[in-house]
Design an enzyme around this catalytic site. Structure first.
Site, PDB file in Angstrom:
ATOM      1  N   ASN A   1       0.824  -1.187   0.000  1.00  0.00           N
ATOM      2  CA  ASN A   1       0.000   0.000   0.000  1.00  0.00           C
ATOM      3  C   ASN A   1       0.875   1.261   0.000  1.00  0.00           C
ATOM      4  OD1 ASN A   1      -1.821   2.044   0.496  1.00  0.00           O
ATOM      5  ND2 ASN A   1      -3.095   0.852   1.877  1.00  0.00           N
ATOM      6  N   ASP A   2       1.528   1.543   1.127  1.00  0.00           N
ATOM      7  CA  ASP A   2       2.326   2.771   1.211  1.00  0.00           C
ATOM      8  C   ASP A   2       3.397   2.840   0.122  1.00  0.00           C
ATOM      9  OD1 ASP A   2       0.848   3.254   3.420  1.00  0.00           O
ATOM     10  OD2 ASP A   2       2.439   2.756   4.857  1.00  0.00           O
ATOM     11  N   VAL A   3       4.013   1.690  -0.183  1.00  0.00           N
ATOM     12  CA  VAL A   3       5.167   1.731  -1.074  1.00  0.00           C
ATOM     13  C   VAL A   3       4.774   1.966  -2.530  1.00  0.00           C
ATOM     14  CG1 VAL A   3       6.526   0.252   0.436  1.00  0.00           C
ATOM     15  CG2 VAL A   3       5.217  -0.763  -1.440  1.00  0.00           C
ATOM     16  N   VAL A   4       3.456   1.970  -2.801  1.00  0.00           N
ATOM     17  CA  VAL A   4       3.015   2.288  -4.164  1.00  0.00           C
ATOM     18  C   VAL A   4       2.084   3.503  -4.142  1.00  0.00           C
ATOM     19  CG1 VAL A   4       3.247  -0.076  -4.997  1.00  0.00           C
ATOM     20  CG2 VAL A   4       1.084   0.661  -4.005  1.00  0.00           C
TER      21      VAL A   4
ATOM     22  N   ALA B   1       1.247   3.664   7.247  1.00  0.00           N
ATOM     23  CA  ALA B   1       1.175   5.099   7.472  1.00  0.00           C
ATOM     24  C   ALA B   1      -0.260   5.583   7.649  1.00  0.00           C
ATOM     25  CB  ALA B   1       1.831   5.849   6.309  1.00  0.00           C
TER      26      ALA B   1
END
Ligand SMILES: NC(=O)c1ccc[n+]([C@@H]2O[C@H](COP(=O)([O-])OP(=O)(O)OC[C@H]3O[C@@H](n4cnc5c(N)ncnc54)[C@H](OP(=O)(O)O)[C@@H]3O)[C@@H](O)[C@H]2O)c1
Ligand SMILES: NC(=O)c1ccc[n+]([C@@H]2O[C@H](COP(=O)([O-])OP(=O)(O)OC[C@H]3O[C@@H](n4cnc5c(N)ncnc54)[C@H](OP(=O)(O)O)[C@@H]3O)[C@@H](O)[C@H]2O)c1
Lengths: 473, 98, 98, 473
Positions: A397-400, A438
């Protein structure tokens, strides 16, 4: 004790130190890493055996008992524990090392503090150099902090303590605690070496480790553990100076320096500063800066998704924390192999902070048997997304999240991300509308070329496998 | 050991530790952390010396705890590191997928 | 210094020297050779000690030669290295040419 | 000598060692390299000053005189010498360092060999440990070989000895010489420490250095100098053990290790093995394996060449040894700037072994003021040649010779080359039909899209400058 035995012992220690350094060197490159730990292990064996032959040793039965007991329990636990629990195992073994370093300091301080031995009229403390007492105090302090701090880190990762523990005035209290410790240490070094003070000193040091670690969020733990790892190394080196043991000095210092660098590298890979990790606020709590995002998430079913990828030319798989939770790594590799057999070019794209520890995804994929030339890191894969037919995001999620590039008020602003949005089609597997670490919304999931495949990672990929097998009947 | 020799060894060992791992790729961060965790398991040697020279029961008790913890550090960290690194198999060059 | 301490220092210094320059790019090979040539100019210190403790005229003569050569090593290599490295000016970002 | 002075001296040595290491570290990265030598210089200053305060020092006038004399002469020479003579300057200063190391060993051995001093009835040799004598012998040996070897290397590079010196049975004689030396060394260590033997030992060692270096071709000298540099470092470290001086031990060992690695890196950049350099045949002589190449060389005049480049979009300049000989670096940069002002994208492509020492071209271009982001190395530039309108080759030959890829019998077969032939047009500046270092023909010069601009590098580029200025009137 004849002369050549002492030469043999010293040579063993020297060789052990050499093997440790070479082992660490090998461990820092993927092709040689597996051999590295074996080299270091040989060094440890050599040093341990040599120690039995040191002059003036007693209590062999006790030593043997403790050695077998401690070694066997740790060995078996280490073998059995699940791969996903590795970080907390590192924490606990590191804590025990710190505890051992503190205990060595304690034995020495206790002896210095004790009544005169033998014929001497002087107290023991008067017979040792001030510098030796100072070093013993320092080693005990660092070791004890590392011990209790690592134990808290373990408890957090294990889920025994699941909230950050913050209250107002916390920093003030920790500061006072630290000052008290320093005062006690100074008293110990300059003359007031009594058993009571030694006990008080250790209690204070253990408390400091606990208090320092409690306010830090669970997700920052890998960095914190790495820091305690470096501290334990330092404590071991200091103890080495007390005991005049060069192997301990060298190995401890090497770990202290390597660990410090590694801590910085880890913090940098997570786009955080060390100060931020130790005293910051973000992390573990989940800062919610919800935004409104236009559009809707468009679902897809497994059959359609499978067909799309089966006939694609290039597929990039992006694993995230959800893959680890769902333990879907084996299924994913099975799926990827099916695609590869069909002639699809499949690669895995790993973001440096995907998952909850550095290298988390690599370890999981490696466990499933994915060869590492199929695995690309962020800088290599990002230019290739525009040529990618399907990007399959599994529990990431956060990393994309493109907000990292666009919204300066976002907590992940500035973090480099995987450019998944540039792919022709995107398929995202997650259970629902849950946010990531996050705690923020992700516009990617609402994009026109994105389809959501809702479900637990393991089951969703399992469905894909079944569907792909059916494509050609 | 004279104080200055100690400082030389400290300085050089610190440089060595720092430089030796300076090029570690992100994927090896966690295994390397575990590996260096194993290396400071050399504390076991110090613990053995401490227990080996312990005289009073209190010293023996603390020394025993020290060896226990040191041995656990060394043995546990070795197993865990080995398990992590075992997974970094050399590639089987699938060719068709790269 | 005990023999083993000497070996530890030797081993660690060798690692340090090796690792510290391990990432040198080809363009710096020659300046770095010159720079390390300067560093072993520390032989000057040994030469000064030798001459400082020389007693017979022969010893003084050899010692004098030693200091002469050591000083030339240090001073000459410094100047040459500095001149070579002086030329590695930080780029003025011409922008239009890159 | 009070205690704190000795602490200050030791602290200075420690700090000096630290500065040396940090200096070398900085010197190995382009951005920090200039500061690096200053750091190391400060360390040297500190160590030198501290040495004056060592206990029991005499002969201060002599020390001061030698210091000023040796330092001043070397300083002035180093300042004055031409940039192109740098390799031989490194050789000579390195040789002097080796000589100093040998002389230190000589002083010690001479003292041990001399008549008893003071009240003792024993010979001096009987009063020192065997290990100390052995170390003094070793330091003398390595230092002396490095001294005479470096001097020969200097003479070769300076052009004083311009042929390789080879005769049959050479290896046998060198081998015998080495055995003799070992025998003399063993005798010195075990009891036969007489002044005569000491003198014979040094003569043999000096001879070995000469004999080892004479057969090696001038073009391999950079590698050989680097090797002697590492050896001098080792000799200094060994002397450090004799004199119990930690700064010497650390600095010497660091240079020994760094120099060994550097020697390997240099040899690798030249596509040679170290054994090949030391005992091989190729190099300096010029192996002539002439081949017939079809076609003719097609000349071009400066005006046409200038117009071609003035209206090109991308120009890559490939400098070689001929540029260094012609001292054309300033003119080339002037020419490049003119092109850049016209909007042409200009880059310089440097092959790792262009010229006669590693980094030769970089040093020359840097001297002329070419910013280093215009300079590309082989791996970066090779894929760009197909998009290059004009490749301007100036005095380069072997490094652009396609035979390295095609003809296994060629002496440069297997050496990676600059892919100049892939450019749309190629202009080659050289004086005539002379071959390069390897002495072989170059098919590139006969290619259809190659034009030859004959002339001395400096003059030819000067003509290009004039013509480009005239392009717009
Ligand atoms: N790598 C490290 O060293 C490290 C250390 C500390 C913190 N972090 C942080 O962790 C984050 C990592 O990013 P990420 O993209 O990997 O993960 P992430 O942002 O935490 O997102 C994980 C996603 O997986 C989904 N998920 C959870 N369980 C699942 C299951 N069983 N099956 C399928 N999906 C599931 C969740 O959505 P649903 O609930 O809708 O399923 C969630 O959105 C970064 O913010 C990073 O800074 C990393
Ligand atoms: N870099 C190193 O560390 C190193 C060390 C040792 C050996 N080497 C060897 O040296 C060679 C270097 O290759 P390279 O391509 O740079 O040079 P090269 O192959 O030696 O060719 C130099 C060319 O420059 C021309 N030339 C000479 N003087 C000139 C002048 N005044 N004006 C214009 N042209 C002039 C010569 O042709 P004309 O006579 O027709 O003008 C010659 O063909 C390689 O074989 C390498 O292995 C390199």
């Amino acid at each position: 004790m004849s002369d050549w035995i002492s030469i043999l012992i010293n040579a063993s220690y020297l060789l052990a130190a050499l093997l440790f350094i070479l082992g660490l060197k090998r461990m820092s490159s993927p092709r040689t890493a597996r051999g590295g730990v074996v080299w270091a292990g040989l060094g440890m064996l050599l040093a341990t055996v040599a120690t039995f032959f040191l002059p003036g040793m007693h209590n062999f039965a006790l030593i043997g008992l403790a050695l077998v007991l401690g070694g066997a329990v740790a060995w078996v636990t280490g073998r059995r524990v699940a791969m996903t629990s590795m970080p907390q195992m590192v924490a606990i073994y590191n804590g025990l090392g710190g505890g051992a370093a503190a205990a060595i300091g304690a034995v020495e301080l206790w002896r210095f503090a004790g009544p005169p031995q033998g014929a001497s009229q002087l107290s023991n403390a008067a017979l040792v150099a001030v510098s030796t007492i100072a070093l013993a105090v320092l080693g005990s302090l660092i070791g004890a902090v590392s011990f209790s701090g690592s134990m808290i880190a373990f408890a957090k990762l294990q889920g025994w303590i699941d909230r950050r523990f913050v209250f107002s005035g916390q920093r003030l209290i920790n500061g006072l605690l630290f000052l008290l410790l320093v005062a006690a240490g100074v008293l110990l070094v300059w003359g007031q070496l009594s058993p009571q003070l030694v006990i008080a000193f250790f209690i204070l040091a253990l408390l400091l480790g606990v208090m320092m670690t409690l306010p830090i969020g669970g997700a920052d733990m890998p960095v914190v553990i790495s820091l305690y790892n470096a501290l334990t190394g330092l404590a071991v080196a200091v103890d080495g100076f007390v005991l005049q043991n060069e192997a301990m000095i060298v190995a401890g210092t090497v770990v202290g320096a390597a660990g410090t660098l590694l801590t910085q590298l880890m913090a940098r890979a997570m786009n955080r500063s060390l100060g931020n990790v130790l005293f910051g606020n973000f992390g573990g709590g989940g800062a919610t800066s919800e935004q409104e995002i236009g559009g809707a998430q468009k679902p897809i079913d497994a059959a359609d998704a499978a067909v799309m990828m089966a006939y694609a030319e290039r597929v990039v798989i992006v694993p995230g924390y959800g893959l680890a939770v769902a333990q879907a790594q084996h299924k994913v590799w099975e799926f990827a192999q099916l695609l590869i057999q069909r002639g699809v070019k499949v690669r895995f794209a790993i973001h440096p902070v995907a998952g909850r520890m550095p290298g988390h995804m690599n370890v999981l994929l490696a466990e499933a048997g994915v060869p590492y030339d199929l695995i690309a890191d962020m800088d290599d894969i990002n230019p290739e997304f525009p040529n990618t037919d399907v990007a399959l995001v599994i529990g990431a999620n956060d990393v994309v999240n493109p907000v990292a590039k666009t919204d300066p008020s976002s907590p992940i602003y500035g973090m480099p991300i995987l450019d998944v949005g540039a792919a022709k089609n995107i398929i995202v597997i997650k259970r629902g509308r849950g946010t990531g670490f996050a705690g923020i919304e992700n516009a990617l999931f609402y994009a026109d070329n994105t389809r959501m495949l809702f479900g637990d990672g393991q089951q969703a990929v399992g469905a894909l496998v079944t569907e792909v097998k059916m494509v050609d009947g | 050991m004279s104080g200055f020799l100690a400082l030389y060894i400290f300085m050089l060992a610190a440089f060595t530790g720092y430089e030796v791992i300076a090029r570690v790729p992100v994927i090896l961060h966690t295994p390397l952390m575990s590996g260096s965790n194993f290396v400071h398991g050399i504390v076991l040697v110090g613990a053995m010396v401490a227990l080996g020279h312990a005289q009073t029961p209190v010293e023996q008790a603390i020394g025993f705890a020290a060896v226990l913890m040191g041995a656990a550090n060394a043995a546990g960290a070795y197993v865990v590191t080995e398990r992590m690194l075992e997974m970094f198999k050399p590639s089987r060059k699938p060719g068709d997928g790269a």
